[in-house]
Design a protein around this motif. Structure first.
Motif, PDB file in Angstrom:
ATOM      1  N   PRO A 140       0.785  -1.237   0.000  1.00 44.81           N
ATOM      2  CA  PRO A 140       0.000   0.000   0.000  1.00 44.81           C
ATOM      3  C   PRO A 140       0.819   1.292   0.000  1.00 44.81           C
ATOM      4  N   HIS A 141       1.975   1.348   0.652  1.00 44.63           N
ATOM      5  CA  HIS A 141       2.713   2.608   0.756  1.00 44.63           C
ATOM      6  C   HIS A 141       4.016   2.599  -0.021  1.00 44.63           C
TER       7      HIS A 141
ATOM      8  N   LYS B 279       6.559   3.078  -3.118  1.00 45.35           N
ATOM      9  CA  LYS B 279       6.711   3.921  -4.308  1.00 45.35           C
ATOM     10  C   LYS B 279       7.962   3.437  -5.025  1.00 45.35           C
TER      11      LYS B 279
ATOM     12  N   SER C 249       2.989   4.238  -7.490  1.00 44.13           N
ATOM     13  CA  SER C 249       2.794   4.756  -6.136  1.00 44.13           C
ATOM     14  C   SER C 249       1.320   4.596  -5.796  1.00 44.13           C
ATOM     15  N   GLU C 250       0.928   5.078  -4.627  1.00 42.73           N
ATOM     16  CA  GLU C 250      -0.482   4.990  -4.244  1.00 42.73           C
ATOM     17  C   GLU C 250      -1.367   5.790  -5.189  1.00 42.73           C
ATOM     18  N   SER C 251      -0.873   6.953  -5.634  1.00 42.36           N
ATOM     19  CA  SER C 251      -1.707   7.854  -6.424  1.00 42.36           C
ATOM     20  C   SER C 251      -1.683   7.566  -7.927  1.00 42.36           C
TER      21      SER C 251
ATOM     22  N   GLN D 111      -0.257   4.809 -11.308  1.00 42.14           N
ATOM     23  CA  GLN D 111       0.355   3.594 -11.809  1.00 42.14           C
ATOM     24  C   GLN D 111       0.574   3.763 -13.299  1.00 42.14           C
TER      25      GLN D 111
END
Length: 146
Positions: free
Chosen positions: A69-70, A72, A137-139, A141
């Protein structure tokens, strides 16, 4: 000094080739991808393609996704990809890259599609190296074939 220099020059030459031409008679020598599925049409002709030719054959790419989840990560993967005359991926083998990204590529690359190679009104599959650039990253892809 001279004997050490000769040893360093001749040692890589003696270890240059680790794959014998007779090791895989059913596949082209350029294809380092072994069969992963018994559903493959192994009698279908497969052509050795350059990275540029492989890149031009890509129709649809599913982006890589992280399971963490976190995390990057960004970078480049190199994959051996073999596709069938119908455009489906028959085999994927990781060559280099981040282990997390390689794991994701092994999951999504079999869902990619390619255009078959046509010669004299006959369709052929292809095999070669594919370079994949990713930024995960989370935000976002982002995945692109280089």
């Amino acid at each position: 000094m001279r004997p050490i220099f000769l040893l360093l020059v001749l040692l890589p030459c003696s270890c240059w080739s680790q794959v014998s031409p007779a090791s895989s008679p059913a596949e082209p020598q350029c294809c380092q991808c072994s069969t992963q599925s018994t559903e493959d049409n192994n009698d279908a002709p497969v052509l050795c393609l350059s990275e540029r030719q492989m890149r031009s054959r890509v129709v649809h790419v599913i982006p890589l996704a992280l399971g963490e989840p976190h995390a990057k990560i960004s970078g480049t993967l190199v994959l051996w990809v073999r596709f069938q005359p119908d455009g489906t991926v028959a085999c994927v083998k990781g060559v280099s890259g981040n282990p997390l990204a390689l794991a994701s590529a092994m999951e999504v690359a079999p869902k990619w599609t390619f255009n078959a190679v046509e010669k004299k009104h006959k369709k052929y599959g292809g095999c070669g190296l594919v370079e994949v650039k990713y930024n995960l990253s989370e935000s976002k892809q982002e995945t692109s074939i280089q």
